[in-house]
Design a protein around this motif. Structure first.
Motif, PDB file in Angstrom:
ATOM      1  N   HIS A 146       0.840  -1.200   0.000  1.00  0.00           N
ATOM      2  CA  HIS A 146       0.000   0.000   0.000  1.00  0.00           C
ATOM      3  C   HIS A 146       0.878   1.254   0.000  1.00  0.00           C
ATOM      4  CE1 HIS A 146      -3.096  -2.850   1.541  1.00  0.00           C
ATOM      5  NE2 HIS A 146      -3.978  -1.979   1.089  1.00  0.00           N
ATOM      6  N   VAL A 147       1.901   1.246   0.849  1.00  0.00           N
ATOM      7  CA  VAL A 147       2.781   2.410   0.978  1.00  0.00           C
ATOM      8  C   VAL A 147       3.528   2.657  -0.333  1.00  0.00           C
ATOM      9  CG1 VAL A 147       4.767   3.361   2.208  1.00  0.00           C
ATOM     10  CG2 VAL A 147       3.024   2.063   3.462  1.00  0.00           C
ATOM     11  N   ALA A 148       4.038   1.595  -0.927  1.00  0.00           N
ATOM     12  CA  ALA A 148       4.763   1.741  -2.195  1.00  0.00           C
ATOM     13  C   ALA A 148       3.845   2.273  -3.282  1.00  0.00           C
ATOM     14  CB  ALA A 148       5.366   0.398  -2.603  1.00  0.00           C
ATOM     15  N   LEU A 157       7.669  -1.683  -5.384  1.00  0.00           N
ATOM     16  CA  LEU A 157       6.509  -2.474  -5.807  1.00  0.00           C
ATOM     17  C   LEU A 157       6.947  -3.773  -6.456  1.00  0.00           C
ATOM     18  CD1 LEU A 157       4.054   0.172  -7.300  1.00  0.00           C
ATOM     19  CD2 LEU A 157       3.477  -1.527  -5.567  1.00  0.00           C
ATOM     20  N   ARG A 158       7.874  -3.685  -7.399  1.00  0.00           N
ATOM     21  CA  ARG A 158       8.352  -4.892  -8.078  1.00  0.00           C
ATOM     22  C   ARG A 158       8.936  -5.883  -7.068  1.00  0.00           C
ATOM     23  NH1 ARG A 158      10.547  -1.182 -11.830  1.00  0.00           N
ATOM     24  NH2 ARG A 158       9.497  -1.158 -13.843  1.00  0.00           N
ATOM     25  N   CYS A 159       9.743  -5.361  -6.152  1.00  0.00           N
ATOM     26  CA  CYS A 159      10.417  -6.214  -5.185  1.00  0.00           C
ATOM     27  C   CYS A 159       9.414  -6.915  -4.274  1.00  0.00           C
ATOM     28  CB  CYS A 159      11.393  -5.363  -4.365  1.00  0.00           C
ATOM     29  SG  CYS A 159      12.552  -6.310  -3.372  1.00  0.00           S
ATOM     30  N   ASP A 188       1.832   4.659 -12.971  1.00  0.00           N
ATOM     31  CA  ASP A 188       2.775   3.564 -13.181  1.00  0.00           C
ATOM     32  C   ASP A 188       2.600   2.491 -12.103  1.00  0.00           C
ATOM     33  OD1 ASP A 188       3.761   4.856 -15.367  1.00  0.00           O
ATOM     34  OD2 ASP A 188       5.630   5.516 -14.440  1.00  0.00           O
ATOM     35  N   ALA A 189       2.360   2.924 -10.871  1.00  0.00           N
ATOM     36  CA  ALA A 189       2.111   1.969  -9.797  1.00  0.00           C
ATOM     37  C   ALA A 189       0.841   1.179 -10.061  1.00  0.00           C
ATOM     38  CB  ALA A 189       2.012   2.703  -8.458  1.00  0.00           C
ATOM     39  N   LEU A 194      -1.835  -3.925 -11.653  1.00  0.00           N
ATOM     40  CA  LEU A 194      -2.725  -4.638 -12.570  1.00  0.00           C
ATOM     41  C   LEU A 194      -1.997  -5.798 -13.248  1.00  0.00           C
ATOM     42  CD1 LEU A 194      -4.546  -1.589 -14.183  1.00  0.00           C
ATOM     43  CD2 LEU A 194      -5.602  -3.331 -12.730  1.00  0.00           C
ATOM     44  N   ALA A 195      -0.756  -5.563 -13.617  1.00  0.00           N
ATOM     45  CA  ALA A 195       0.035  -6.617 -14.245  1.00  0.00           C
ATOM     46  C   ALA A 195       0.290  -7.774 -13.299  1.00  0.00           C
ATOM     47  CB  ALA A 195       1.361  -6.050 -14.753  1.00  0.00           C
TER      48      ALA A 195
END
Length: 255
Positions: A146-148, A157-159, A188-189, A194-195
């Motif tokens: 949520h924070v990211a 986010l990716r990590c 972008d987030a 979604l991805a």
């Protein structure tokens, strides 16, 4: 058991580690306190939250850096006896990993806000850490994801997603990371979530989807522009999104 945590030098006392380990062995609830918060380390508070107040980063770092073998003692005989006592039970390393898991939540959330993927990777390697653990959440039930999302922290986010954090986890109001990205106008987030199979139809406690949050733009008075998020989520609502063919009107990076 209520345990007051301060600086590392104060935490690293052999009798303090003994008291904590004894409480865990006896099955007593453990609560860690500092000047600004209380963390329910083993048993959540009524309602499911594990944090009351704002966690001081020094508290988390004290737990993360505590090493039983380096703990001080007035009498060295006491230290030798307690180290032997640890060895007869779970062992020192298992106890230290437990403290690190208790400290992981505030450190993860701070790293997510700073987009510090190296710190996140290090925390995610703590033995026995479960990313769905209630003690990793903040005072509103928010996860590091949520924070990211709210900060547009793409590396974080990716990590976190690669480590297995749930993209559809709800906070205390059942708002998902996608709601946070929508509120903050972080397109972008939103695309990254979604991805990763974030469900755009998930509703919050208030019956709102992420698209509806973006359309309302409640943070608009702060200069937050949600137009790109509205465009992205509107296309997803019309075309659908399976994460493999993400409709987008921006230069989003897809996992």
């Amino acid at each position: 058991m209520l345990f007051v945590v301060g600086e590392v030098k104060g935490m690293n006392r052999i009798w303090r580690t003994h008291s904590l380990q004894s409480a865990v062995r006896l099955g007593h609830p453990v609560y860690l306190a500092c000047a600004t918060c209380v963390l329910a380390a083993t048993v959540p508070f009524p309602g499911g939250n594990s944090v009351f107040g704002t966690i001081d980063s020094a508290m988390a770092e004290s737990l993360m850096k505590t090493r039983v073998g380096e703990a001080g003692a007035v009498l060295q005989e006491d230290k030798r006896a307690i180290l032997e006592w640890f060895a007869q039970g779970d062992g020192v390393s298992r106890f230290e990993h437990r403290l690190q898991r208790w400290a992981a939540g505030p450190i993860l959330r701070a790293a997510a806000a700073a987009d510090d993927d190296a710190k996140i990777s290090a925390i995610c390697r703590v033995p026995g850490l479960w990313l769905g653990c209630p003690s990793l959440r903040g005072g509103l039930g928010e996860t590091a994801l949520h924070v990211a999302a709210a900060n547009g922290a793409s590396k974080a986010l990716r990590c976190l997603l690669a480590a297995g954090m749930d993209p559809n986890a709800g906070d205390g109001f059942q708002e998902r990371p996608l709601h946070y990205a929508a509120l903050a106008g972080m397109v972008d987030a939103a695309a990254l979530l979604l991805a990763a199979r974030a469900d755009p139809l998930c509703e919050s406690q208030f019956g709102e989807t992420a698209l509806e949050v973006a359309q309302q733009s409640p943070a608009g008075f702060l200069g937050v522009d949600t137009a790109e998020v509205v465009a992205l989520l509107s296309r997803v609502a019309v075309q659908g999104c399976d994460g493999g063919d993400l409709p987008t009107t921006c230069s989003c990076v897809v996992l």
